[in-house]
Design an enzyme around this catalytic site. Structure first.
Site, PDB file in Angstrom:
ATOM      1  N   ASP A  56       0.853  -0.741  -0.023  1.00 11.23           N
ATOM      2  CA  ASP A  56       0.072  -0.269  -0.086  1.00 11.23           C
ATOM      3  C   ASP A  56       0.980   1.165  -0.260  1.00 11.23           C
ATOM      4  O   ASP A  56       1.672   1.536   0.811  1.00 11.23           O
ATOM      5  CB  ASP A  56      -0.419  -0.409   0.928  1.00 11.23           C
ATOM      6  N   ASP A  57       0.613   1.690  -1.308  1.00 10.76           N
ATOM      7  CA  ASP A  57       1.787   3.220  -0.918  1.00 10.76           C
ATOM      8  C   ASP A  57       3.303   3.406  -1.472  1.00 10.76           C
ATOM      9  O   ASP A  57       3.715   4.378  -0.314  1.00 10.76           O
ATOM     10  CB  ASP A  57       1.489   3.956  -0.289  1.00 10.76           C
ATOM     11  N   CYS A 114      -5.944   4.656  -3.201  1.00 11.01           N
ATOM     12  CA  CYS A 114      -5.946   3.078  -3.175  1.00 11.01           C
ATOM     13  C   CYS A 114      -7.321   2.708  -3.667  1.00 11.01           C
ATOM     14  O   CYS A 114      -7.267   2.126  -4.569  1.00 11.01           O
ATOM     15  CB  CYS A 114      -6.408   2.952  -1.592  1.00 11.01           C
ATOM     16  N   ARG A 160      -7.804  -0.759  -6.455  1.00 10.89           N
ATOM     17  CA  ARG A 160      -8.432  -1.791  -6.077  1.00 10.89           C
ATOM     18  C   ARG A 160      -9.557  -2.521  -6.594  1.00 10.89           C
ATOM     19  O   ARG A 160      -9.310  -4.073  -7.435  1.00 10.89           O
ATOM     20  CB  ARG A 160      -7.876  -1.938  -4.748  1.00 10.89           C
ATOM     21  N   LYS A 162      -5.518  -4.994   3.773  1.00 15.92           N
ATOM     22  CA  LYS A 162      -7.081  -3.904   3.156  1.00 15.92           C
ATOM     23  C   LYS A 162      -7.520  -4.611   2.069  1.00 15.92           C
ATOM     24  O   LYS A 162      -7.404  -4.643   1.248  1.00 15.92           O
ATOM     25  CB  LYS A 162      -5.964  -2.911   3.634  1.00 15.92           C
ATOM     26  N   HIS A 188     -10.892  -2.085   1.874  1.00 14.35           N
ATOM     27  CA  HIS A 188     -11.264  -0.541   0.937  1.00 14.35           C
ATOM     28  C   HIS A 188     -12.021  -0.655  -0.436  1.00 14.35           C
ATOM     29  O   HIS A 188     -12.125   0.317  -0.840  1.00 14.35           O
ATOM     30  CB  HIS A 188      -9.868   0.428   1.223  1.00 14.35           C
ATOM     31  N   SER A 215      -8.206   1.862   5.073  1.00 16.86           N
ATOM     32  CA  SER A 215      -6.374   2.500   5.260  1.00 16.86           C
ATOM     33  C   SER A 215      -6.364   2.526   7.087  1.00 16.86           C
ATOM     34  O   SER A 215      -6.885   2.494   8.062  1.00 16.86           O
ATOM     35  CB  SER A 215      -6.201   3.639   4.688  1.00 16.86           C
ATOM     36  N   HIS A 273       2.031   2.566   3.905  1.00 10.78           N
ATOM     37  CA  HIS A 273       0.403   3.346   3.773  1.00 10.78           C
ATOM     38  C   HIS A 273       1.067   3.858   5.754  1.00 10.78           C
ATOM     39  O   HIS A 273       0.825   2.766   6.455  1.00 10.78           O
ATOM     40  CB  HIS A 273      -0.381   3.160   3.879  1.00 10.78           C
ATOM     41  N   ASP A 333      -0.778  -0.913  -4.369  1.00 10.75           N
ATOM     42  CA  ASP A 333      -1.444  -0.084  -4.979  1.00 10.75           C
ATOM     43  C   ASP A 333      -1.848   1.523  -5.760  1.00 10.75           C
ATOM     44  O   ASP A 333      -2.423   1.814  -7.274  1.00 10.75           O
ATOM     45  CB  ASP A 333      -2.790  -0.516  -4.434  1.00 10.75           C
ATOM     46  N   ASN A 334      -0.319   2.040  -5.243  1.00 11.13           N
ATOM     47  CA  ASN A 334      -0.222   3.677  -5.923  1.00 11.13           C
ATOM     48  C   ASN A 334       0.857   4.053  -5.743  1.00 11.13           C
ATOM     49  O   ASN A 334       1.504   3.509  -4.683  1.00 11.13           O
ATOM     50  CB  ASN A 334      -1.436   4.649  -5.186  1.00 11.13           C
ATOM     51  N   LYS A 356       1.406   9.685  -4.969  1.00 10.46           N
ATOM     52  CA  LYS A 356      -0.222   9.378  -4.816  1.00 10.46           C
ATOM     53  C   LYS A 356      -0.885  10.298  -5.224  1.00 10.46           C
ATOM     54  O   LYS A 356      -0.742  11.717  -4.614  1.00 10.46           O
ATOM     55  CB  LYS A 356       0.579   9.123  -2.983  1.00 10.46           C
TER      56      LYS A 356
HETATM   57 MG    MG Z   1      -2.679   2.942  -1.651  1.00  6.44          MG
END
Ligand code: MG
Length: 461
Positions: free
Chosen positions: A34-35, A74, A78, A135, A137, A160, A234, A286-287, A307
């Site tokens: 994540d991130d 996010c 996803r 996660k 989301h 998150s 994240h 994811d980003n 991001k």
């Molecule tokens: Mg993310």
């Protein structure tokens, strides 16, 4: 050109002896950070974060230089990975109108529509065991949790890790390097039940990993799909005791190095259970990195932005594929690919037909992965919320709108568009629209075609 030919020869000789699909369809594991930024792994050039397990994964498989996600934040990213469809088609893009967001927050009641087919629900039709760890989301009301989207079970957070703060915590607490567990009140769920609140966030990666190992061991006798979506890096950043002061990069590095350890545990389990040769594993994020979190955010390496932005740093990600004996080892792949392609690819590997009653945005990556063809992807659309900001075709990228993620400055429209050559200028510094009028015109024809065909889904939040 010579280099390209050598690569092709290597790809072609690596796999022709093996059948595409074994009698038993392969296990599939998608590991999603994540991130995590493009530049945050040592195999992508980070000087002080050590990721030996991901580096080995790349050495034993295929490492992508041009792998994208479908959105720069996010939730829509996803949604696209899970369905193979652009977020705007399925109501998951968010809206540009004032007062709207592009990520789900706790007060929302919407989420990924139940009529969408996810990788998990598609693989269920072939008898796969399916688990979502980490996660989600994509909707947090009881009827939108992973167990209603094709997963047999779920162990993780609904959203998150920063979305359940306690009252009265310091301003911008998520970016602080002196994190305190008592600032956060995250709920950990098993299936649709809260089993811990507040969750001990420092052991989250370790406990997700134990759950993954258990799932693999328990399902070794049948095909399985594990969607392992880590909550980190994240913010807020937490890691277990074993990883305190582990990295020269500080807290952020500690967290990434624990994720890398987790990847190593997954591979060790596959090996121990004799599943290594029959398991396709893909790693990505994811980003891009959350740059405005300062030292608590990651790095996009040479790419511009992070991001929340459609500059390359927001949407180009590490992408590593491994399947010993099927995916040739040690390949650095420069062809275009996207997280939405994982949908078509996973279905192809499992022998499941892609739904014909809807427009798909993913393409099957197996010819490229298995070394007997090229990527079918020529074009990449960069949306922010419900607006098309940029388009890449081949190595040219045209921006119609630009925005620096989380900037107080509003988005800037470009008419005519600005253009970058991502091969010679991956940092998007030198606008060449003036010299490459035909490349701009070609991309604008793609934009017109895309807009003519686009049916926008009903916004879900
Ligand atoms: Mg993310």
């Amino acid at each position: 050109m010579l280099k390209h030919s050598i690569l092709l020869i290597l790809l072609c000789t690596a796999n022709l002896s093996a059948p595409l699909y074994a009698a038993k369809p392969p296990n599939i594991i998608i590991i999603l950070a994540d991130d995590l930024g493009y530049g945050d792994l040592s195999c992508y050039g980070h000087p002080t974060i050590r990721t030996p397990n991901l580096d080995r994964m790349a050495a034993e498989g295929m490492r992508f230089t041009d792998f994208y996600v479908a959105a720069c934040v996010c939730t829509p990213s996803r949604a696209a990975l899970m369905t193979g469809r652009l977020p705007i088609r399925i109501g998951m893009a968010g809206l540009s109108a004032p007062g709207h967001r592009d990520v789900l927050v706790p007060k929302d009641t919407g989420g990924l529509p139940l009529e969408e087919t996810t990788i998990a629900s598609a693989l269920k039709t072939k008898g796969y065991a399916t688990q979502c760890i980490g996660k989600w989301h994509l909707g947090h009301t009881p009827q939108l949790l992973p167990t209603h989207h094709g997963f047999d079970s779920f162990y993780g957070l609904r959203w998150s890790v920063d979305q359940e703060p306690n009252k009265g915590i310091p301003k911008n607490a998520s970016a602080r390097l002196d994190q305190k567990l008592e600032w956060w009140n995250d709920a950990l769920l098993r299936d649709d039940k809260i089993i811990e609140q507040p969750t001990d966030l420092s052991t989250l990666t370790r406990r997700y990993t134990a759950e993954a190992i258990h799932f693999i061991e328990a399902n070794k006798g049948r095909p399985f799909f594990l969607y392992f979506a880590h909550s980190y890096p994240h913010v807020p950043l937490f890691r277990s005791k074993d990883f305190e002061q582990h990295s020269l990069r500080g807290l952020y590095g500690d967290v990434v190095e624990e994720l890398d350890w987790s990847v190593g545990q997954v591979f060790a389990t596959l090996k121990k259970e004799g599943l290594d040769q029959n398991t396709f594993v893909f790693f990505t994020s994811d980003n891009g990195p959350w740059l405005t979190k300062d030292l608590a955010g990651g790095s996009a390496g040479p790419l511009r932005g992070g991001k929340g932005s459609t500059w390359e740093g927001g949407m180009r990600e590490p992408g590593i594929a491994r399947w010993p004996g099927k995916i040739p080892a040690g390949v650095v792949m420069h062809e275009l690919a996207c997280s939405m392609d994982l949908f078509n690819t996973c279905l192809a590997l499992a022998g499941v037909a892609v739904p014909k009653d809807r427009v798909m945005d993913g393409v099957d990556m197996t010819p490229m992965l298995l070394g007997n063809g090229h990527s079918a992807r020529e074009v990449m659309f960069y949306y922010r919320k419900d607006q098309l900001y940029a388009v890449r075709k081949g190595h040219y990228k045209a921006h119609l709108v630009t925005y620096d993620g989380y900037s107080p400055q509003p988005p800037v429209e470009h008419d005519p568009p600005i253009l970058y050559d991502l091969n010679s200028d991956p940092s998007e510094r030198f606008d060449i629209a003036g010299e490459q009028a035909e490349a701009v015109a070609d991309i604008m024809r793609e934009v017109e075609k895309h807009k003519r065909e686009l049916v926008v889904g009903k916004p879900q939040f």
